[in-house]
Design a protein around this motif. Structure first.
Motif, PDB file in Angstrom:
ATOM      1  N   GLY A 117       0.788  -1.227   0.000  1.00 53.11           N
ATOM      2  CA  GLY A 117       0.000   0.000   0.000  1.00 53.11           C
ATOM      3  C   GLY A 117       0.821   1.277   0.000  1.00 53.11           C
ATOM      4  N   THR A 118       2.126   1.166   0.225  1.00 56.97           N
ATOM      5  CA  THR A 118       2.954   2.372   0.336  1.00 56.97           C
ATOM      6  C   THR A 118       4.124   2.409  -0.634  1.00 56.97           C
ATOM      7  OG1 THR A 118       4.349   1.377   2.046  1.00 56.97           O
ATOM      8  CG2 THR A 118       2.395   2.591   2.793  1.00 56.97           C
ATOM      9  N   ALA A 119       4.602   1.245  -1.050  1.00 58.82           N
ATOM     10  CA  ALA A 119       5.794   1.179  -1.897  1.00 58.82           C
ATOM     11  C   ALA A 119       5.445   1.379  -3.370  1.00 58.82           C
ATOM     12  CB  ALA A 119       6.496  -0.166  -1.703  1.00 58.82           C
ATOM     13  N   GLU A 120       6.408   1.878  -4.133  1.00 60.56           N
ATOM     14  CA  GLU A 120       6.215   1.957  -5.579  1.00 60.56           C
ATOM     15  C   GLU A 120       6.084   0.556  -6.159  1.00 60.56           C
ATOM     16  OE1 GLU A 120       8.776   3.074  -9.572  1.00 60.56           O
ATOM     17  OE2 GLU A 120       9.339   4.023  -7.667  1.00 60.56           O
ATOM     18  N   LEU A 121       6.882  -0.375  -5.618  1.00 61.02           N
ATOM     19  CA  LEU A 121       6.846  -1.771  -6.030  1.00 61.02           C
ATOM     20  C   LEU A 121       7.149  -2.618  -4.810  1.00 61.02           C
ATOM     21  CD1 LEU A 121       6.923  -4.019  -8.301  1.00 61.02           C
ATOM     22  CD2 LEU A 121       9.409  -3.664  -8.316  1.00 61.02           C
ATOM     23  N   ALA A 122       6.379  -3.707  -4.609  1.00 54.82           N
ATOM     24  CA  ALA A 122       6.618  -4.614  -3.488  1.00 54.82           C
ATOM     25  C   ALA A 122       6.828  -6.024  -4.026  1.00 54.82           C
ATOM     26  CB  ALA A 122       5.450  -4.582  -2.512  1.00 54.82           C
ATOM     27  N   VAL A 123       8.018  -6.570  -3.768  1.00 53.74           N
ATOM     28  CA  VAL A 123       8.366  -7.922  -4.197  1.00 53.74           C
ATOM     29  C   VAL A 123       8.658  -8.748  -2.957  1.00 53.74           C
ATOM     30  CG1 VAL A 123      10.006  -9.329  -5.510  1.00 53.74           C
ATOM     31  CG2 VAL A 123       9.363  -7.053  -6.331  1.00 53.74           C
ATOM     32  N   GLY A 124       8.198  -9.995  -2.950  1.00 52.21           N
ATOM     33  CA  GLY A 124       8.485 -10.887  -1.839  1.00 52.21           C
ATOM     34  C   GLY A 124       9.121 -12.164  -2.335  1.00 52.21           C
ATOM     35  N   SER A 125      10.058 -12.694  -1.562  1.00 51.13           N
ATOM     36  CA  SER A 125      10.660 -13.979  -1.922  1.00 51.13           C
ATOM     37  C   SER A 125      10.928 -14.790  -0.669  1.00 51.13           C
ATOM     38  CB  SER A 125      11.953 -13.784  -2.726  1.00 51.13           C
ATOM     39  OG  SER A 125      12.921 -13.073  -1.972  1.00 51.13           O
ATOM     40  N   ASP A 126      10.994 -16.101  -0.840  1.00 50.57           N
ATOM     41  CA  ASP A 126      11.236 -17.008   0.271  1.00 50.57           C
ATOM     42  C   ASP A 126      11.693 -18.339  -0.314  1.00 50.57           C
ATOM     43  OD1 ASP A 126      10.101 -16.757   3.424  1.00 50.57           O
ATOM     44  OD2 ASP A 126      10.640 -18.770   2.760  1.00 50.57           O
ATOM     45  N   LEU A 127      12.382 -19.128   0.504  1.00 51.03           N
ATOM     46  CA  LEU A 127      12.794 -20.456   0.051  1.00 51.03           C
ATOM     47  C   LEU A 127      11.718 -21.503   0.302  1.00 51.03           C
ATOM     48  CD1 LEU A 127      16.573 -21.074   0.866  1.00 51.03           C
ATOM     49  CD2 LEU A 127      15.423 -21.223  -1.338  1.00 51.03           C
ATOM     50  N   ASP A 128      10.843 -21.258   1.260  1.00 46.27           N
ATOM     51  CA  ASP A 128       9.811 -22.226   1.627  1.00 46.27           C
ATOM     52  C   ASP A 128       8.659 -22.138   0.623  1.00 46.27           C
ATOM     53  OD1 ASP A 128       7.572 -23.516   2.779  1.00 46.27           O
ATOM     54  OD2 ASP A 128       8.404 -23.245   4.785  1.00 46.27           O
ATOM     55  N   PRO A 129       8.448 -23.161  -0.198  1.00 47.32           N
ATOM     56  CA  PRO A 129       7.414 -23.062  -1.234  1.00 47.32           C
ATOM     57  C   PRO A 129       5.996 -22.983  -0.672  1.00 47.32           C
ATOM     58  CG  PRO A 129       8.304 -25.294  -1.141  1.00 47.32           C
ATOM     59  CD  PRO A 129       9.171 -24.442  -0.263  1.00 47.32           C
ATOM     60  N   ILE A 130       5.766 -23.591   0.485  1.00 46.80           N
ATOM     61  CA  ILE A 130       4.430 -23.533   1.091  1.00 46.80           C
ATOM     62  C   ILE A 130       4.132 -22.118   1.571  1.00 46.80           C
ATOM     63  CG2 ILE A 130       3.002 -24.330   3.008  1.00 46.80           C
ATOM     64  CD1 ILE A 130       3.300 -26.376   0.795  1.00 46.80           C
ATOM     65  N   ARG A 131       5.061 -21.530   2.294  1.00 45.90           N
ATOM     66  CA  ARG A 131       4.837 -20.161   2.777  1.00 45.90           C
ATOM     67  C   ARG A 131       4.753 -19.178   1.610  1.00 45.90           C
ATOM     68  NH1 ARG A 131       7.939 -19.141   8.554  1.00 45.90           N
ATOM     69  NH2 ARG A 131       7.237 -21.067   9.576  1.00 45.90           N
ATOM     70  N   LEU A 132       5.480 -19.454   0.551  1.00 48.22           N
ATOM     71  CA  LEU A 132       5.419 -18.571  -0.611  1.00 48.22           C
ATOM     72  C   LEU A 132       4.029 -18.625  -1.249  1.00 48.22           C
ATOM     73  CD1 LEU A 132       7.527 -16.703  -1.877  1.00 48.22           C
ATOM     74  CD2 LEU A 132       7.957 -18.484  -3.576  1.00 48.22           C
ATOM     75  N   ARG A 133       3.448 -19.815  -1.329  1.00 50.75           N
ATOM     76  CA  ARG A 133       2.084 -19.922  -1.850  1.00 50.75           C
ATOM     77  C   ARG A 133       1.096 -19.201  -0.932  1.00 50.75           C
ATOM     78  NH1 ARG A 133      -0.107 -25.605  -3.841  1.00 50.75           N
ATOM     79  NH2 ARG A 133      -1.837 -24.181  -4.314  1.00 50.75           N
ATOM     80  N   MET A 134       1.335 -19.291   0.378  1.00 53.09           N
ATOM     81  CA  MET A 134       0.476 -18.577   1.322  1.00 53.09           C
ATOM     82  C   MET A 134       0.588 -17.070   1.112  1.00 53.09           C
ATOM     83  SD  MET A 134       0.886 -20.735   4.868  1.00 53.09           S
ATOM     84  CE  MET A 134       0.045 -22.324   5.083  1.00 53.09           C
ATOM     85  N   ALA A 135       1.807 -16.583   0.915  1.00 48.02           N
ATOM     86  CA  ALA A 135       1.998 -15.144   0.685  1.00 48.02           C
ATOM     87  C   ALA A 135       1.279 -14.699  -0.576  1.00 48.02           C
ATOM     88  CB  ALA A 135       3.492 -14.827   0.588  1.00 48.02           C
ATOM     89  N   ALA A 136       1.351 -15.503  -1.627  1.00 50.26           N
ATOM     90  CA  ALA A 136       0.673 -15.153  -2.874  1.00 50.26           C
ATOM     91  C   ALA A 136      -0.835 -15.092  -2.683  1.00 50.26           C
ATOM     92  CB  ALA A 136       1.034 -16.171  -3.951  1.00 50.26           C
TER      93      ALA A 136
END
Length: 390
Positions: A117-136
Motif C-alpha cells: 500500500g505504500t511502496a512503488e513496487l513490493a516484491v516478496g521472496s522465500d525459500l519455503d514453497p508452502i509459505r510462498l504460496r500462502m503469501a501469494a
C-alpha cells in the motif's frame, strides 16, 4: 510444533469445496469444552485435510490482534509467531514509502501486506514453497518468487529481511545462528539500502553495523529492533526508539538529541521509561527532553517532580535502604495489602520477595527497588499512574 501443510492442502483450500470447508470449521468454537467434539467433527467430514483446516482456523483467531485484516489468510502457527505486528509493519512501510522494496524473507506475507500500500513496487521472496504460496494468496497484488535470501535477485530495491529466530519452538539469540545468519545477510547486501528486523535483545555492539538501530515498542511491549542502513537513516542518527500505541500515538527519540542530565537525589516521582527507550540506550536523552534526572548513572530509572504525559510514574511516599524486614514493617504500617514490585540493578526476585512481606492490609502500593550509589534502596510509592498533559 504446528501442522505441516502440503501443496495438496493448499490446493484443497483454494477450491470451492475447500473454502466451504474453511467456513464450516470457522463456525465451530474450538473452545476448552468443545475442542474434542469440534476436532472430531472436522476429521469426520474432511479427513484428508482436517489438520490444515483446524490449524488455519485456530491460528487465524490467535492472529487477529497481531495481524489486522488477516481473517481470510492462510497461516501457520510458527509464521504468525515471528510475523511483525501490523502496526509495527506500518511504521517500517511509512519509512519506505515510495521506494521499490524487496522483502527477501517474506514468509506468509505479513510485511508485504502493508508494503503493497505504500511502496512503488513490493516484491516478496522465500525459500519455503508452502509459505510462498500462502503469501501469494494473502497478498495477491504483490509479486512473489522463490529465492534464497542470500542471493540478490532484484536491482535498485530496498531490501527488507526478517531472519528466522526460532528452531524447534526455541528462540535463537546468536546473530550467526539466525536463518539466514545475520553476518552473511549483511555481507550479501553490503552497499545496498537494507532494513533488517531483529530481536530487541540482540547485542547490537557485536554486529558490524554502521547505520541506525531502531528499537520499537507497541502498547508498552518491546517488539523488535530494526537495523537501517546508512542510506535509510537520518544523518548522524545511530540509535532511535519508537514508542507506538494502538490508538495511533507515536513517540520518537534519537541519539542526536542532548543527553546532558545530572545525577541528583530523587524528586517527587520515579519514572520508568518505555522499554524501547531503555533497549535503545536513550534513557539520558529521554531524561534531558523532559527535564528529568538520574538516581544513579548506571540505572535506567529516572526521577523528577513531574511525569511526562502518557508515561507511567510512581509518586514516592517513603524511601529507605532495602532490607526485607524494614520493607515489611513499612508496608504493614501503611496498611498495604497488595504490592507491585519493580527492580533494577539489584539481585531481588519480586516473586520470592512478595510472600515474605506478609501483607494483610487493604491498600495497593508499588515498591521500586534500585541500586543507588552502590546500595539497594527501596522506594515505597503510590500505585504507578500515567502522566497527564500539562
Amino acid at each position: 510444533m504446528g501442522y505441516d501443510f502440503t501443496d495438496a492442502d493448499l490446493d484443497f483450500m483454494h477450491s470451492e469445496v475447500g473454502m466451504e470447508a474453511l467456513d464450516a470449521a470457522d463456525g465451530l468454537e474450538f473452545g476448552t469444552r468443545t475442542a474434542v467434539r469440534d476436532i472430531s467433527s472436522i476429521r469426520e467430514r474432511f479427513p484428508a485435510h482436517a489438520g490444515a483446516l483446524i490449524e488455519t482456523v485456530t491460528v487465524r483467531r490467535k492472529a487477529r490482534v497481531k495481524l489486522l485484516d488477516s481473517d481470510r489468510w492462510w497461516v501457520t502457527d510458527e509464521a504468525v509467531q515471528q510475523a511483525t505486528p501490523t502496526l509495527v509493519a506500518r511504521r517500517r512501510a511509512a519509512r519506505l514509502a515510495g521506494r521499490r522494496v524487496h522483502d527477501v524473507t517474506c514468509s506468509i506475507g505479513s510485511e508485504l501486506s502493508v508494503l503493497i500500500g505504500t511502496a512503488e513496487l513490493a516484491v516478496g521472496s522465500d525459500l519455503d514453497p508452502i509459505r510462498l504460496r500462502m503469501a501469494a494468496h494473502n497478498v495477491p497484488d504483490a509479486t512473489v518468487l522463490r529465492a534464497d535470501a542470500l542471493t540478490p535477485t532484484t536491482r535498485d530495491t530496498v531490501v527488507v529481511a526478517d531472519p528466522g529466530r526460532r528452531a524447534g519452538g526455541r528462540r535463537r539469540h546468536d546473530p550467526a545462528a539466525l536463518q539466514p545468519p545475520l553476518p552473511d545477510l549483511l555481507d550479501a547486501y553490503r552497499g545496498r539500502d537494507l532494513a533488517v528486523k531483529c530481536a530487541p535483545g540482540l547485542d547490537f555492539d557485536s554486529v558490524d553495523w554502521a547505520g541506525e538501530v531502531e528499537v520499537v515498542s507497541l502498547d508498552g511491549g518491546v517488539r523488535e529492533a530494526c537495523l537501517w542502513s546508512e542510506g535509510l537513516s537520518e544523518n548522524g542518527v545511530r540509535r532511535r526508539a519508537a514508542v507506538l500505541r494502538s490508538d495511533g500515538g507515536v513517540f520518537e527519540i534519537t541519539d542526536s538529541e542532548s543527553d546532558d542530565i545530572p545525577v541528583r537525589p530523587p524528586g517527587s516521582y520515579i519514572v520508568d521509561p518505555d522499554g524501547a527507550v531503555v533497549r535503545a540506550g536513550l534513557v539520558r536523552h529521554y531524561g534531558a527532553r523532559f527535564g528529568l534526572w538520574q538516581l544513579d548513572p548506571r540505572i535506567a530509572y529516572l526521577t523528577g517532580d513531574t511525569v511526562p504525559a502518557g508515561v507511567r510514574g510512581f509518586r514516592i511516599l517513603e524511601q529507605a535502604k532495602f532490607s526485607e524486614k524494614v520493607l515489611r514493617q513499612q508496608l504493614n504500617r501503611m496498611d498495604c495489602g497488595s504490592v507491585e514490585i519493580l527492580v533494577r540493578g539489584v539481585d531481588v526476585d519480586p516473586a520470592l520477595l512478595r510472600p515474605k512481606l506478609k501483607l494483610r492490609g487493604s491498600v495497593a502500593l508499588s515498591v521500586v527497588i534500585a541500586r543507588v550509589d552502590r546500595s539497594a534502596v527501596a522506594f515505597v510509592c503510590a500505585p504507578g499512574a500515567v502522566g497527564q498533559p500539562v
